[in-house]
Design an enzyme around this catalytic site. Structure first.
Site, PDB file in Angstrom:
ATOM      1  N   ASP A 189       0.826  -1.205   0.000  1.00 49.75           N
ATOM      2  CA  ASP A 189       0.000   0.000   0.000  1.00 49.75           C
ATOM      3  C   ASP A 189       0.862   1.257   0.000  1.00 49.75           C
ATOM      4  OD1 ASP A 189      -2.770   1.200   0.470  1.00 49.75           O
ATOM      5  OD2 ASP A 189      -1.638   2.089   2.124  1.00 49.75           O
ATOM      6  N   GLU A 193       1.075  -0.926  -5.104  1.00 52.25           N
ATOM      7  CA  GLU A 193      -0.097  -0.060  -5.177  1.00 52.25           C
ATOM      8  C   GLU A 193       0.453   1.353  -5.262  1.00 52.25           C
ATOM      9  OE1 GLU A 193      -3.527   2.430  -3.739  1.00 52.25           O
ATOM     10  OE2 GLU A 193      -1.695   2.138  -2.630  1.00 52.25           O
TER      11      GLU A 193
END
Ligand code: OTU
Length: 634
Positions: free
Chosen positions: A289, A331
């Site tokens: 992330d 990501e």
């Protein structure tokens, strides 16, 4: 910012012999042998990348040894099943490349808890899913926690979702079903009630150095000068004052998410060690992330800095030692131009992530739908490089986040649209405020009407399914939804479905939104699973069955056609119609996507006969015999 130059010395136990060597000597011979070989291959890459980040000094040598130590320890602790899986995948590095289909969901909204997910395995299998990304399920901050992205403990399952044992059972059951479980690993920040933050607040300087602290308002201002804002409406600015620290802590996202200081090598060591332990719970892929934000540099936007890639390559080298069967997914919601380095195609080329989100393709497909014109998709595709061997694009239509328009700004600027007018229009279109709009979404983080941050809403709401009054309206909405899925399933190595889109699920209800109280507009597309809708997929001719079965069919085709391999060549067909996007995979497959509401006849090559596409229709054709192509799906 003093802490960014923090030069704490890493502790090191033995001057002469790294601990891991003696551990290997004591380990079963078969594992010791394999591990020595992996270390031999990775040590120089690891050293090289970390020297680039932390400089050539004895500290780095010690860091490398500590990291290898952590990798060896994790690898020796791996279950026999996972150890064997690693060996198998090392021998077949393209194990994830053919026929991959992804699915992403919040655990609680999809199935209540982790045990509930086990009950959904048959459903996922029937859809052809091979990869399940469950949104954060480890312990999150008490209070608001950004859907779990404010992580309070990297390794403890959130008590509301289940136990460590539930997670182990789930990963085993999924593995048996041929589905890899992907877990988020939030590299960039931790929750303000994570142990490290609590210790920092309590005055422990070792842990204060885990965070990026600015001591004066001038220092904050100097950084802010060039930093963009992720949540300008609900969390303006990038710093939050902390009374206990008498300093401003760097908080790129919400004030309760504290950015980690990767200039401190201990942060890297601790984070990676935790990740390798989590892999041992049976996680087969990590969604990294906010990868783009790990390195801060004054005078820049502090995104995608070269150090980010050195750190990710060092991480990959360690995973190659500890758990080579595990995939890394970047990501990085960044413009296309910034993405190739996440596959290791950068300055220091090498192995980096196996997967990366293609968010520009996703956002462009929505713009194309609003404009009924494929030109923006063509410019994005023209910028999209072929992925290196063993890598795949992750393609998607929607996910738990907003459709972020910012990624397309460079593409538009290159086309002369410096004010991003096309994005403003798209944003208004999907918020349902433009005349003739069928969409029922909402703008995100745009208090200013001409600002274009993002758009929220479930795919079916954005494609007009819930504003439809007539059968024709419904058909059009279904066709639009399938058009976008058709493109995602054609283009990506890993097409990812967002929970409910396979059934045309609606936005979260108003009642539910009120109950959730939170200020985050993304809740609009975070509805609960709807069992009735799921059951309707069995009713022939129902909306749910039309969407579900088409997706099922595409998933099947991806498994049987070699050209769908993740690293196959995807090129742009130059001679398609302006309103049609034409793509080719390798030599034998083409996909034609009509973004307009009219019927279009076109010839994709000189020798081919003409192909007819009705409004919003797509076709996949096998052109091995280009005079008489076969239609695979339409
Ligand atoms: C990611 O998002 C997550 O997907 C979000 O759900 C989290 O809020 C965020 O990180 C913080 O952990 O920029 O590259 O809607 O696209 O915040 C990281 C905005 C990100 C998201 C953005 C995104």
């Amino acid at each position: 910012m003093t802490t960014l130059e923090s030069t704490d010395l890493l502790s090191h136990s033995d001057e002469n012999l790294p601990v891991w060597r003696s551990q290997l000597n004591a380990a079963p011979q078969s594992r010791a042998h394999v591990l020595s070989e992996r270390i031999r291959k990775q040590e120089s890459v690891l050293t090289d990348r970390l020297v680039k980040v932390y400089g050539q000094n004895s500290r780095v040598q010690a860091l490398v040894q500590d990291l290898i130590q952590a990798a060896v320890q994790a690898s020796l602790a791996r279950s026999e099943d996972l150890w064997q899986l690693d060996l198998h995948r090392q021998a077949h590095p393209d194990w994830h490349q053919q026929g991959a289909v992804g699915y992403t969901a919040y655990v609680d909204q999809f199935a209540g808890n982790l045990q509930g997910i086990t009950q959904k395995i048959e459903y996922l299998k029937s859809l052809g899913v091979t990869y399940l990304h469950l949104l954060p399920f480890f312990k999150a901050a008490a209070g608001p926690n950004d859907g779990g992205f404010a992580v309070a403990h990297f390794e403890e399952v959130a008590p509301t979702l289940g136990t460590q044992e539930d997670l182990l059972q789930l990963t085993q059951a999924l593995r048996k079903a041929g589905i890899s479980l992907c877990s988020d690993f939030v590299l960039n920040h931790v929750a303000q009630d994570h142990d490290w933050a609590l210790k920092a607040k309590a005055g422990d300087t070792r842990y204060q150095n885990y965070f990026c602290l600015a001591k004066t308002p001038e220092e904050v201002a100097a950084w802010e000068k060039t930093l963009p804002q992720i949540f300008p409406d609900t969390a303006p600015g990038n710093f939050t004052f902390q009374r206990e620290l008498n300093a401003w802590v760097w908080t790129t996202f919400y004030p309760y998410q504290w950015d980690l200081n990767y200039a401190n090598p201990k942060v890297f060591l601790d984070v990676v060690s935790a990740m390798m332990r989590v892999a041992n719970m049976g996680i087969e892929a990590f969604r990294l992330d906010s990868t783009g934000f790990l390195w801060k540099r004054l005078g820049t936007n502090s995104q995608n800095q070269p150090e980010v890639h050195c750190l990710l390559q060092a991480l990959r080298a360690l995973m190659e030692i500890a758990c080579p069967g595990v995939l890394l997914k970047a990501e990085a919601i960044m413009p296309t131009q910034q993405l190739p380095p996440y596959f290791g195609l950068g300055e220091s080329s090498g192995l980096e992530c196996h997967l990366a989100y293609h968010s520009s393709l996703m956002a462009a497909s929505w713009v194309a739908l609003a404009e009924q014109d494929a030109s923006i998709l063509r410019s994005v595709m023209a910028q999209t490089p072929k992925v290196p061997e063993g890598c795949s694009w992750l393609s998607y239509v929607r996910c738990h986040d907003d459709i972020g328009w910012n990624v397309l700004k460079p593409d538009l600027e290159a086309l002369g649209d410096t004010k991003h007018e096309r994005l403003i229009e798209a944003s208004q279109f999907f918020a349902g405020v433009s005349p003739n709009s069928y969409a029922q979404g909402a703008a995100f983080q745009t208090t200013h009407t001409r600002a274009v941050h993002g758009t929220n809403g479930m795919a079916a709401a954005l494609t007009g399914l819930y504003s439809a009054h007539t059968t024709e309206d419904i058909d059009r909405a279904v066709d639009r939804l399938l058009l976008l899925q058709g493109l995602s399933f054609f283009m990506g190595g890993l097409p990812l479905l967002y929970m409910g889109d396979e059934l045309g699920l609606a936005n979260t209800t108003q009642e539910e939104l009120v109950a959730r109280k939170g200020p985050d507009g993304r809740e609009l597309h975070r509805p609960y699973w709807n069992e009735d809708k799921a059951n309707s997929r069995h009713v022939k001719g129902s909306i749910e069955s039309r969407i579900f079965s088409k997706i099922q069919q595409m998933a099947q085709l991806r498994k049987t056609q070699a050209a769908f391999k993740g690293d196959a060549d995807v090129t742009l067909l130059s001679n398609a119609h302006p309103q049609v996007l034409g793509l080719q995979r390798n030599h034998d497959l083409i996909g034609l996507f009509n973004f307009s509401n009219t019927t279009i006849d076109l010839k994709f090559s000189e020798s081919a006969s003409s192909v007819r596409l009705s409004a919003y229709q797509f076709k996949w054709l096998n052109i091995a015999n280009d005079v008489a192509p076969t239609v695979l799906i339409d």
